[in-house]
Write a protein that holds these residues in place. Structure first.
Motif, PDB file in Angstrom:
ATOM      1  N   TYR B  75      26.464  32.095  40.034  1.00 17.72           N
ATOM      2  CA  TYR B  75      27.797  31.480  40.181  1.00 17.72           C
ATOM      3  C   TYR B  75      28.630  31.763  38.932  1.00 17.72           C
ATOM      4  N   ALA B  76      29.932  31.817  39.133  1.00 15.95           N
ATOM      5  CA  ALA B  76      30.842  32.093  38.021  1.00 15.95           C
ATOM      6  C   ALA B  76      30.999  30.832  37.171  1.00 15.95           C
ATOM      7  N   THR B  77      31.009  30.989  35.866  1.00 15.16           N
ATOM      8  CA  THR B  77      31.289  29.860  34.968  1.00 15.16           C
ATOM      9  C   THR B  77      32.804  29.654  34.906  1.00 15.16           C
ATOM     10  N   ASP B  78      33.216  28.511  34.366  1.00 18.03           N
ATOM     11  CA  ASP B  78      34.653  28.288  34.177  1.00 18.03           C
ATOM     12  C   ASP B  78      35.245  29.383  33.288  1.00 18.03           C
ATOM     13  N   ALA B  79      34.508  29.727  32.230  1.00 19.16           N
ATOM     14  CA  ALA B  79      34.982  30.793  31.333  1.00 19.16           C
ATOM     15  C   ALA B  79      35.126  32.111  32.089  1.00 19.16           C
ATOM     16  N   GLY B  80      34.190  32.368  32.997  1.00 23.71           N
ATOM     17  CA  GLY B  80      34.235  33.595  33.782  1.00 23.71           C
ATOM     18  C   GLY B  80      35.444  33.629  34.705  1.00 23.71           C
ATOM     19  N   ARG B  81      35.712  32.498  35.333  1.00 23.40           N
ATOM     20  CA  ARG B  81      36.881  32.426  36.228  1.00 23.40           C
ATOM     21  C   ARG B  81      38.174  32.645  35.440  1.00 23.40           C
ATOM     22  N   GLU B  82      38.241  31.997  34.312  1.00 24.27           N
ATOM     23  CA  GLU B  82      39.462  32.122  33.505  1.00 24.27           C
ATOM     24  C   GLU B  82      39.626  33.569  33.017  1.00 24.27           C
ATOM     25  N   ALA B  83      38.538  34.136  32.512  1.00 22.29           N
ATOM     26  CA  ALA B  83      38.606  35.510  31.986  1.00 22.29           C
ATOM     27  C   ALA B  83      38.958  36.498  33.097  1.00 22.29           C
ATOM     28  N   PHE B  84      38.397  36.278  34.280  1.00 21.55           N
ATOM     29  CA  PHE B  84      38.677  37.211  35.371  1.00 21.55           C
ATOM     30  C   PHE B  84      40.132  37.089  35.823  1.00 21.55           C
ATOM     31  N   ASN B  85      40.636  35.865  35.880  1.00 21.32           N
ATOM     32  CA  ASN B  85      42.048  35.701  36.223  1.00 21.32           C
ATOM     33  C   ASN B  85      42.953  36.367  35.185  1.00 21.32           C
ATOM     34  N   ASN B  86      42.603  36.235  33.919  1.00 24.29           N
ATOM     35  CA  ASN B  86      43.398  36.911  32.874  1.00 24.29           C
ATOM     36  C   ASN B  86      43.345  38.426  33.035  1.00 24.29           C
ATOM     37  N   HIS B  87      42.167  38.911  33.398  1.00 27.00           N
ATOM     38  CA  HIS B  87      42.006  40.350  33.620  1.00 27.00           C
ATOM     39  C   HIS B  87      42.893  40.813  34.784  1.00 27.00           C
ATOM     40  N   LEU B  88      42.878  40.047  35.869  1.00 24.65           N
ATOM     41  CA  LEU B  88      43.718  40.407  37.019  1.00 24.65           C
ATOM     42  C   LEU B  88      45.200  40.361  36.635  1.00 24.65           C
ATOM     43  N   ASP B  89      45.573  39.385  35.815  1.00 26.06           N
ATOM     44  CA  ASP B  89      46.965  39.326  35.343  1.00 26.06           C
ATOM     45  C   ASP B  89      47.330  40.594  34.572  1.00 26.06           C
ATOM     46  N   ALA B  90      46.413  41.037  33.717  1.00 31.05           N
ATOM     47  CA  ALA B  90      46.678  42.244  32.917  1.00 31.05           C
ATOM     48  C   ALA B  90      46.800  43.473  33.818  1.00 31.05           C
ATOM     49  N   LEU B  91      45.933  43.562  34.834  1.00 31.46           N
ATOM     50  CA  LEU B  91      46.021  44.685  35.776  1.00 31.46           C
ATOM     51  C   LEU B  91      47.351  44.639  36.532  1.00 31.46           C
ATOM     52  N   GLU B  92      47.774  43.422  36.858  1.00 22.64           N
ATOM     53  CA  GLU B  92      49.051  43.256  37.554  1.00 22.64           C
ATOM     54  C   GLU B  92      50.199  43.774  36.679  1.00 22.64           C
ATOM     55  N   GLN B  93      50.149  43.459  35.408  1.00 30.32           N
ATOM     56  CA  GLN B  93      51.183  43.947  34.485  1.00 30.32           C
ATOM     57  C   GLN B  93      51.170  45.472  34.409  1.00 30.32           C
ATOM     58  N   LEU B  94      49.966  46.018  34.354  1.00 24.84           N
ATOM     59  CA  LEU B  94      49.827  47.479  34.322  1.00 24.84           C
ATOM     60  C   LEU B  94      50.463  48.103  35.563  1.00 24.84           C
ATOM     61  N   ILE B  95      50.180  47.539  36.720  1.00 23.20           N
ATOM     62  CA  ILE B  95      50.724  48.077  37.968  1.00 23.20           C
ATOM     63  C   ILE B  95      52.245  47.957  37.971  1.00 23.20           C
ATOM     64  N   LEU B  96      52.738  46.766  37.626  1.00 23.91           N
ATOM     65  CA  LEU B  96      54.189  46.544  37.631  1.00 23.91           C
ATOM     66  C   LEU B  96      54.882  47.526  36.706  1.00 23.91           C
TER      67      LEU B  96
END
Lengths: 102, 102
Positions: B75-96
């Protein structure tokens, strides 16, 4: 779920390569030092990722002399632009699917 | 340009890890074989990426017995969820940023 993961291109997995391709998508030709400064990388690290992208035929290298100084520039191939766009599409699908579920 | 690249998390660079985290973001607990089938990976490949994510404390492992059979869930830890969401945000910025320029 699997589909868009399959479209994530291993050649672009590292953030250095994402950075290189992002620069080359915007500027037609970029020299080594500009890439190095923009991405804040060491010579060796940048060179090894450039070589991998060149081997995948996603970018090409041009060596010229500017006055007496050798100057190496890089540009994205059509295949590289297409592959990078497909990669971005796959990442977009990944993001959308994660945002939808949460 | 550099900013969002810095937020791209090396721990999530490979598509296998993107896949693992995507599954764990949706389902609270996932067992090894479900992950393996969903992502269509070999045992060794999946295990090595799970170990890396566990070492980063982005997921945790639970070992239990179901009847007499050992069962390992992730299972994902809270830290893992937060880090993954931040990663997706960064990828979103890259795409934009790439879509904007093209």
């Amino acid at each position: 779920m699997k589909d868009y993961l399959e479209n994530i291109n291993k050649a672009f997995e590292s953030r250095v390569r994402l950075g290189i391709m992002s620069v080359l998508m915007v500027d037609d030709k970029v020299d080594f030092n500009t890439l190095k400064d923009t991405l804040q990388l060491t010579d060796g690290n940048l060179a090894s990722h450039l070589r991998a992208l060149e081997e995948a035929e996603y970018l090409r290298v041009e060596k010229q002399f500017v006055g007496r100084k050798p100057n190496t520039t890089y540009y994205a191939t059509d295949a590289g632009r297409e592959a990078f766009n497909n990669h971005l599409d796959a990442l977009e699908q990944l993001i959308l699917s994660n945002r939808k579920d949460s």
